[in-house]
Write a protein that holds these residues in place. Structure first.
Motif, PDB file in Angstrom:
ATOM      1  N   ILE A   1     -20.771   7.872 -23.573  1.00 26.25           N
ATOM      2  CA  ILE A   1     -21.264   6.711 -22.475  1.00 26.25           C
ATOM      3  C   ILE A   1     -21.061   5.645 -22.567  1.00 26.25           C
ATOM      4  O   ILE A   1     -21.484   5.161 -23.829  1.00 26.25           O
ATOM      5  CB  ILE A   1     -22.861   7.484 -22.139  1.00 26.25           C
ATOM      6  CG1 ILE A   1     -22.932   8.999 -21.585  1.00 26.25           C
ATOM      7  CG2 ILE A   1     -23.313   6.539 -20.936  1.00 26.25           C
ATOM      8  CD1 ILE A   1     -24.425   9.199 -21.550  1.00 26.25           C
ATOM      9  N   ILE A   2     -20.249   4.909 -21.863  1.00 31.75           N
ATOM     10  CA  ILE A   2     -19.942   3.359 -21.891  1.00 31.75           C
ATOM     11  C   ILE A   2     -20.761   2.632 -20.751  1.00 31.75           C
ATOM     12  O   ILE A   2     -20.315   3.058 -19.888  1.00 31.75           O
ATOM     13  CB  ILE A   2     -18.550   3.157 -21.812  1.00 31.75           C
ATOM     14  CG1 ILE A   2     -17.686   3.894 -22.889  1.00 31.75           C
ATOM     15  CG2 ILE A   2     -18.171   1.851 -21.946  1.00 31.75           C
ATOM     16  CD1 ILE A   2     -16.260   3.938 -23.216  1.00 31.75           C
ATOM     17  N   SER A   3     -21.575   1.697 -21.163  1.00 31.40           N
ATOM     18  CA  SER A   3     -22.329   1.049 -20.214  1.00 31.40           C
ATOM     19  C   SER A   3     -21.636  -0.278 -20.061  1.00 31.40           C
ATOM     20  O   SER A   3     -21.233  -1.046 -20.756  1.00 31.40           O
ATOM     21  CB  SER A   3     -23.657   0.750 -20.582  1.00 31.40           C
ATOM     22  OG  SER A   3     -24.622   1.760 -20.471  1.00 31.40           O
ATOM     23  N   VAL A   4     -21.172  -0.693 -18.802  1.00 34.64           N
ATOM     24  CA  VAL A   4     -20.603  -2.002 -18.468  1.00 34.64           C
ATOM     25  C   VAL A   4     -21.795  -2.901 -17.735  1.00 34.64           C
ATOM     26  O   VAL A   4     -22.413  -2.675 -16.819  1.00 34.64           O
ATOM     27  CB  VAL A   4     -19.530  -1.505 -17.291  1.00 34.64           C
ATOM     28  CG1 VAL A   4     -18.603  -2.832 -17.014  1.00 34.64           C
ATOM     29  CG2 VAL A   4     -18.380  -0.654 -17.881  1.00 34.64           C
ATOM     30  N   MET A   5     -21.752  -4.106 -18.452  1.00 29.78           N
ATOM     31  CA  MET A   5     -22.829  -5.095 -18.238  1.00 29.78           C
ATOM     32  C   MET A   5     -22.461  -6.494 -18.030  1.00 29.78           C
ATOM     33  O   MET A   5     -21.192  -6.796 -18.438  1.00 29.78           O
ATOM     34  CB  MET A   5     -24.042  -4.778 -19.264  1.00 29.78           C
ATOM     35  CG  MET A   5     -24.634  -3.453 -19.709  1.00 29.78           C
ATOM     36  SD  MET A   5     -26.053  -3.553 -20.402  1.00 29.78           S
ATOM     37  CE  MET A   5     -27.022  -4.081 -19.192  1.00 29.78           C
ATOM     38  N   GLY A   6     -23.137  -7.266 -17.416  1.00 29.73           N
ATOM     39  CA  GLY A   6     -22.785  -8.557 -17.345  1.00 29.73           C
ATOM     40  C   GLY A   6     -23.585  -9.169 -16.002  1.00 29.73           C
ATOM     41  O   GLY A   6     -24.234  -8.613 -15.635  1.00 29.73           O
ATOM     42  N   TYR A   7     -23.193 -10.639 -16.110  1.00 32.95           N
ATOM     43  CA  TYR A   7     -23.981 -11.176 -15.114  1.00 32.95           C
ATOM     44  C   TYR A   7     -23.239 -10.772 -13.638  1.00 32.95           C
ATOM     45  O   TYR A   7     -22.369 -10.438 -13.428  1.00 32.95           O
ATOM     46  CB  TYR A   7     -23.349 -12.791 -15.330  1.00 32.95           C
ATOM     47  CG  TYR A   7     -24.562 -13.909 -14.896  1.00 32.95           C
ATOM     48  CD1 TYR A   7     -25.470 -14.259 -15.660  1.00 32.95           C
ATOM     49  CD2 TYR A   7     -24.500 -14.585 -13.563  1.00 32.95           C
ATOM     50  CE1 TYR A   7     -26.460 -15.196 -15.095  1.00 32.95           C
ATOM     51  CE2 TYR A   7     -25.156 -15.389 -13.231  1.00 32.95           C
ATOM     52  CZ  TYR A   7     -26.198 -15.906 -13.876  1.00 32.95           C
ATOM     53  OH  TYR A   7     -27.255 -16.669 -13.494  1.00 32.95           O
ATOM     54  N   THR A   8     -24.235 -11.185 -12.756  1.00 32.42           N
ATOM     55  CA  THR A   8     -24.068 -10.620 -11.335  1.00 32.42           C
ATOM     56  C   THR A   8     -22.780 -11.291 -10.960  1.00 32.42           C
ATOM     57  O   THR A   8     -22.402 -12.531 -10.958  1.00 32.42           O
ATOM     58  CB  THR A   8     -25.170 -11.086 -10.233  1.00 32.42           C
ATOM     59  OG1 THR A   8     -24.803 -10.348  -8.970  1.00 32.42           O
ATOM     60  CG2 THR A   8     -25.579 -12.433 -10.386  1.00 32.42           C
ATOM     61  N   ASN A   9     -22.010 -10.116 -10.108  1.00 30.57           N
ATOM     62  CA  ASN A   9     -20.650 -10.614  -9.652  1.00 30.57           C
ATOM     63  C   ASN A   9     -19.304 -11.010 -10.604  1.00 30.57           C
ATOM     64  O   ASN A   9     -18.655 -11.947 -10.325  1.00 30.57           O
ATOM     65  CB  ASN A   9     -20.739 -11.956  -8.664  1.00 30.57           C
ATOM     66  CG  ASN A   9     -19.643 -11.976  -7.673  1.00 30.57           C
ATOM     67  OD1 ASN A   9     -19.165 -11.013  -7.431  1.00 30.57           O
ATOM     68  ND2 ASN A   9     -19.246 -13.130  -7.152  1.00 30.57           N
ATOM     69  N   CYS A  10     -19.540 -10.529 -11.842  1.00 30.82           N
ATOM     70  CA  CYS A  10     -18.677 -10.908 -13.079  1.00 30.82           C
ATOM     71  C   CYS A  10     -17.453  -9.922 -12.832  1.00 30.82           C
ATOM     72  O   CYS A  10     -16.405 -10.192 -13.464  1.00 30.82           O
ATOM     73  CB  CYS A  10     -19.201 -10.706 -14.484  1.00 30.82           C
ATOM     74  SG  CYS A  10     -19.810  -9.255 -14.782  1.00 30.82           S
ATOM     75  N   GLY A  11     -17.488  -8.904 -12.110  1.00 31.30           N
ATOM     76  CA  GLY A  11     -16.420  -7.980 -11.880  1.00 31.30           C
ATOM     77  C   GLY A  11     -16.523  -6.449 -12.716  1.00 31.30           C
ATOM     78  O   GLY A  11     -15.563  -6.032 -13.034  1.00 31.30           O
ATOM     79  N   LYS A  12     -17.979  -6.112 -12.878  1.00 36.17           N
ATOM     80  CA  LYS A  12     -18.215  -5.012 -13.512  1.00 36.17           C
ATOM     81  C   LYS A  12     -17.489  -3.704 -12.776  1.00 36.17           C
ATOM     82  O   LYS A  12     -16.863  -2.795 -13.238  1.00 36.17           O
ATOM     83  CB  LYS A  12     -19.653  -4.511 -13.616  1.00 36.17           C
ATOM     84  CG  LYS A  12     -20.370  -5.658 -14.484  1.00 36.17           C
ATOM     85  CD  LYS A  12     -21.880  -5.387 -14.703  1.00 36.17           C
ATOM     86  CE  LYS A  12     -22.214  -5.356 -13.368  1.00 36.17           C
ATOM     87  NZ  LYS A  12     -22.519  -6.872 -12.916  1.00 36.17           N
ATOM     88  N   THR A  13     -17.905  -3.650 -11.339  1.00 33.67           N
ATOM     89  CA  THR A  13     -17.601  -2.570 -10.498  1.00 33.67           C
ATOM     90  C   THR A  13     -15.942  -2.455 -10.384  1.00 33.67           C
ATOM     91  O   THR A  13     -15.204  -1.418 -10.524  1.00 33.67           O
ATOM     92  CB  THR A  13     -18.100  -2.422  -9.153  1.00 33.67           C
ATOM     93  OG1 THR A  13     -19.461  -2.559  -9.397  1.00 33.67           O
ATOM     94  CG2 THR A  13     -17.677  -1.371  -8.289  1.00 33.67           C
TER      95      THR A  13
END
Length: 526
Positions: free
Chosen positions: A305-317
């Motif tokens: 399982i790899i969690s993709v995190m970051g500041y809002t609107n950084c391009g995770k999705t």
């Protein structure tokens, strides 16, 4: 028979939003027995479950449950529908903020703290104001009529600013036409501050907490998001309740006690609020158990399982869409993702991994808001690897990184995860003449799909290391289920026939636990 055949009185009773109580349940039963056949009950239930907009007012849980009493044999209604009705009722109880309007014309004021513990050292007032404007514009039909950055040496005071600056601000607001709300760009206003500012300016006053909560409410789609937002609203409801009681006491308005109840209006409201909080917690606990079950199932299948995190609107999705090919719809919008979603993808070695898309972070968010979403973020703690996505084109990218790492620390993410984070510099296509400033970070453009091969190789290396998987060649007998078992439980990379037609050399990536099961099941000695 349909709803139009029910008498006017019956429809009036059914469509009103009632408080759950014995009197209403008894009355509803009588009206159903008098005016509505079982077919009518079926019609009501169908409309409630499938088309909530069929009613002029949001149907309450009471109406839903009453209809269920007369439809116990209806196979289309189950416990999930009842739970959904309960959650929807809790969620529809709006905060008494006046934010339910279709539009607001907002004046934004940013207190620029000159020194002390509240001074921001990694950013500038102009950039903070830019983010505040972005928050307001996230809301449909909300607009910013004017902005003002005003220095302060006393951010802890009730009116935040000194007497002179506060007078300048008040005159500026009053001279700006059409203002319906003031957004003070601070983490959280105290109840006393909010009361004073409302009296001084005569319009709604918002802080980051209340505004972000409203953005969350507008974007919430799933049951879990709605419950978590309802829980995060509790502190605001308590604060406003105290303000209302203080106002009544100062005005000397009416009796403090409710006739015959033995409790004050404040005590009754506090009790109702406590009951609401308990309902939300109970519903969240049910969903938490369900999420735990899903997580256990993923662990049982042994997918990394790899969690993709970051500041809002950084391009995770956008990144997850590029890595998996899923039909996601990324939006250039703050807090477009409020729910944890899981997407399957493959690394270069053909190993299947699960990417977890998480809620974006924001600076200066109170602990209550993070705590409310802690159940969702538990998936991060249980992951094998964290990818930290940074918008390298943003002028505040360094400050955003600090805020994300702080939240991860507050969530008590294990050191094994914090020490193995892969940092990704996204949106390099927006930076003219981009040059990497960090040799460890991986520069990519998720939108243009540049740099993804390097990222996949780094993720593969990290996943193999953190999960204890190993690459090996196993000789299997083709007249046994060995090869089929390996395809199911491991990652088969290559199958080479041997001179013996009954066997093959299989190159696999397999975990220690799976290899142990393989040896035990097929009695392999080496």
């Amino acid at each position: 028979m349909n709803l139009n055949n029910i008498s006017v009185l019956s429809r009036h009773v059914l469509l009103r939003k009632h408080v759950l109580g014995r009197s209403w349940l008894t009355f509803a039963k009588i009206r159903f027995l008098q005016c509505a056949s079982k077919l009518v009950a079926n019609t009501i239930l169908t409309k409630l479950v499938n088309n909530r907009t069929a009613f002029p007012n949001p149907p309450s849980r009471t109406l839903f449950l009453t209809a269920c009493l007369f439809n116990s044999k209806n196979d289309n209604i189950d416990e999930e529908d009842v739970i959904e009705a309960e959650i929807e009722e809790l969620f529809q109880e709006q905060i008494p903020l006046g934010l339910g309007k279709d539009e607001h014309r907002v004046f934004i004021v940013h207190p620029d703290v000159k020194w002390g513990s509240k001074k921001q050292y990694l950013t500038k007032a102009a950039l903070q104001m830019e983010e505040a404007v972005g928050l307001v514009k996230t809301l449909h039909n909300w607009s910013v009529v004017d902005t003002l950055i005003l220095s302060t040496k006393t951010p802890e005071k009730r009116r935040i600013f000194g007497k002179g600056n506060f007078q300048i601000l008040t005159e500026k607001i009053r001279s700006t036409p059409g203002v319906t709300a003031i957004f003070v760009n601070v983490e959280r206003l105290s109840a006393a501050s909010e009361k004073d500012l409302k009296e001084a300016w005569g319009v709604e006053v918002l802080d980051r907490y209340s505004l972000v909560l409203h953005i969350f409410r507008c974007n919430a789609k799933t049951k879990e998001a709605k419950l978590q937002i309802s829980m995060a609203e509790i502190p605001l409801l308590r604060s406003r309740l105290r303000n209302e009681v203080e106002n009544l006491d100062q005005q000397g308005g009416g009796s403090r006690y409710i006739m015959g109840s033995g409790e004050t209006h404040y005590e009754m409201q506090q009790r109702l609020l406590k009951e609401r909080e308990l309902k939300i917690r109970a519903a969240l606990e049910k969903l938490k158990k369900k999420r735990h079950l899903l997580r256990s199932q993923r662990k049982h299948k042994d997918f990394p399982i790899i969690s993709v995190m970051g500041y809002t609107n950084c391009g995770k999705t956008t990144l997850i869409k590029a890595l998996t090919g899923d039909t996601l719809e990324p939006k250039d919008q703050l807090f477009a993702t409020l729910d944890v979603t899981v997407h399957a993808g493959q690394l270069p070695c053909h190993m299947t991994v699960l990417y977890v898309d998480t809620i974006g972070f924001l600076s200066q968010l109170p602990h209550q808001l993070i705590d409310s979403f802690s159940a969702t973020l538990e998936d991060v703690i249980q992951s094998d690897l964290i990818i930290h996505v940074r918008d390298i084109s943003h002028p505040e990218t360094v400050n955003q990184k600090v805020n994300v790492l702080k939240v991860l620390s507050d969530l008590q993410v294990p050191d094994r995860l914090l020490n193995s984070i892969i940092e990704v510099h996204n949106k390099i296509d927006l930076v003219e003449g981009f040059e990497a400033s960090d040799s460890e970070a991986i520069p990519i453009s998720a939108l243009k799909e540049h740099g993804l091969d390097v990222l996949k190789e780094r993720m593969e290396e990290a996943v193999l290391k953190c999960t204890g998987r190993q690459a090996m060649t196993i000789k299997v007998q083709l007249n046994t289920p060995q090869l089929a078992w390996l395809y199911k439980e491991a990652t088969v990379q290559l199958v080479d026939d041997t001179e013996d037609d009954c066997s093959a050399n299989v190159k696999v990536i397999i975990s220690r636990a799976a290899y142990g099961r393989y040896r035990k099941l097929f009695q392999v000695t080496s």
